[in-house]
Design a protein around this motif. Structure first.
Motif, short mmCIF file in Angstrom:
data_model
loop_
_atom_site.label_atom_id
_atom_site.label_comp_id
_atom_site.label_asym_id
_atom_site.label_seq_id
_atom_site.Cartn_x
_atom_site.Cartn_y
_atom_site.Cartn_z
N SER A 50 0.80 -1.23 0.00
CA SER A 50 0.00 0.00 0.00
C SER A 50 0.83 1.28 0.00
O SER A 50 0.27 2.37 0.03
CB SER A 50 -0.92 0.01 1.22
N ASP A 66 4.72 4.11 8.42
CA ASP A 66 4.29 3.75 7.06
C ASP A 66 3.61 4.93 6.41
O ASP A 66 2.86 5.66 7.06
CB ASP A 66 3.29 2.59 7.08
N ASP A 68 0.94 5.20 3.73
CA ASP A 68 -0.03 4.37 3.03
C ASP A 68 -0.67 5.21 1.93
O ASP A 68 -1.45 6.12 2.20
CB ASP A 68 -1.09 3.88 4.03
N ILE A 70 -2.71 4.11 -0.43
CA ILE A 70 -4.06 3.68 -0.78
C ILE A 70 -5.07 4.37 0.13
O ILE A 70 -6.06 4.93 -0.31
CB ILE A 70 -4.19 2.14 -0.71
N GLU A 71 -4.80 4.35 1.44
CA GLU A 71 -5.67 5.01 2.41
C GLU A 71 -5.32 6.49 2.59
O GLU A 71 -6.02 7.20 3.30
CB GLU A 71 -5.59 4.30 3.77
N HIS A 72 -4.20 6.92 2.02
CA HIS A 72 -3.73 8.31 2.11
C HIS A 72 -3.51 8.73 3.56
O HIS A 72 -3.99 9.76 4.02
CB HIS A 72 -4.71 9.27 1.41
N ARG A 73 -2.74 7.89 4.29
CA ARG A 73 -2.49 8.14 5.71
C ARG A 73 -1.03 7.84 6.05
O ARG A 73 -0.40 7.00 5.41
CB ARG A 73 -3.39 7.27 6.59
N VAL A 75 1.03 6.24 9.16
CA VAL A 75 0.71 5.35 10.27
C VAL A 75 1.96 5.10 11.09
O VAL A 75 3.00 4.72 10.55
CB VAL A 75 0.14 4.00 9.77
N SER A 85 -2.45 7.34 13.49
CA SER A 85 -2.35 7.71 12.09
C SER A 85 -2.97 9.08 11.87
O SER A 85 -3.72 9.56 12.71
CB SER A 85 -3.03 6.66 11.20
N PRO A 87 -4.12 11.81 8.26
CA PRO A 87 -4.24 11.87 6.79
C PRO A 87 -3.06 12.58 6.14
O PRO A 87 -2.50 13.52 6.69
CB PRO A 87 -5.54 12.64 6.57
N GLU A 89 -3.49 13.64 2.87
CA GLU A 89 -4.15 14.56 1.95
C GLU A 89 -4.36 15.93 2.59
O GLU A 89 -4.78 16.04 3.73
CB GLU A 89 -5.50 13.97 1.53
#
Length: 137
Positions: A50, A66, A68, A70-73, A75, A85, A87, A89
């Motif tokens: 991801s 991490d 991520d 895909i989830e735009h986070r 972590v 975590s 965001p 974005e």
């Protein structure tokens, strides 16, 4: 059918530059909390399904960061089970840094100063310091 997604470079450039700076901030954490190895093998990011990860680092507790995509986070997870975590974005570089500091697990202190640092390590010679010396006669 193409396996690649076309990314118009000019439109994607600001995102690429922002992600690069996010990775630099996380990379400084990795650099500070991993034992040094030759050729800087201790600091690369590793690709996940991801996004990218630092993999486990530090001690008491061991943690990983991490990004991520895909989830735009971002972590931050520890071996003690703590997971925080936030965001990616809409973040500026400064707000990403502030969110990373604010998201630290209670016992993980991976950023010691209030701002990221790019200064050379103590005792290292820089070009400016060696150039400022007067020649001996």
């Amino acid at each position: 059918m193409s396996l690649r997604v076309d990314l118009p470079y000019e439109q994607w450039l600001p995102t690429k530059e922002t992600l690069h700076r996010f990775a630099q901030i996380v990379g400084k954490v990795r650099l500070a909390h991993s034992p040094r190895r030759n050729h800087w093998w201790n600091v690369p990011f590793h690709v996940t399904g991801s996004g990218i990860t630092t993999r486990p680092m530090g001690s008491n507790p061991v943690f990983a960061i991490d990004l991520d995509f895909i989830e735009h986070r971002a972590v931050i997870a520890t071996t003690e089970g703590s997971r925080r975590s936030f965001p990616l974005e809409g973040q500026s570089v400064a707000s990403f840094h502030a969110a990373l500091v604010a998201s630290q697990a209670r016992r993980v202190r991976f950023i010691t100063s209030g701002t990221p640092s790019t200064s050379p390590r103590r005792g290292s010679r820089t070009r400016s310091s060696s150039m400022s010396r007067r020649p001996t006669r």
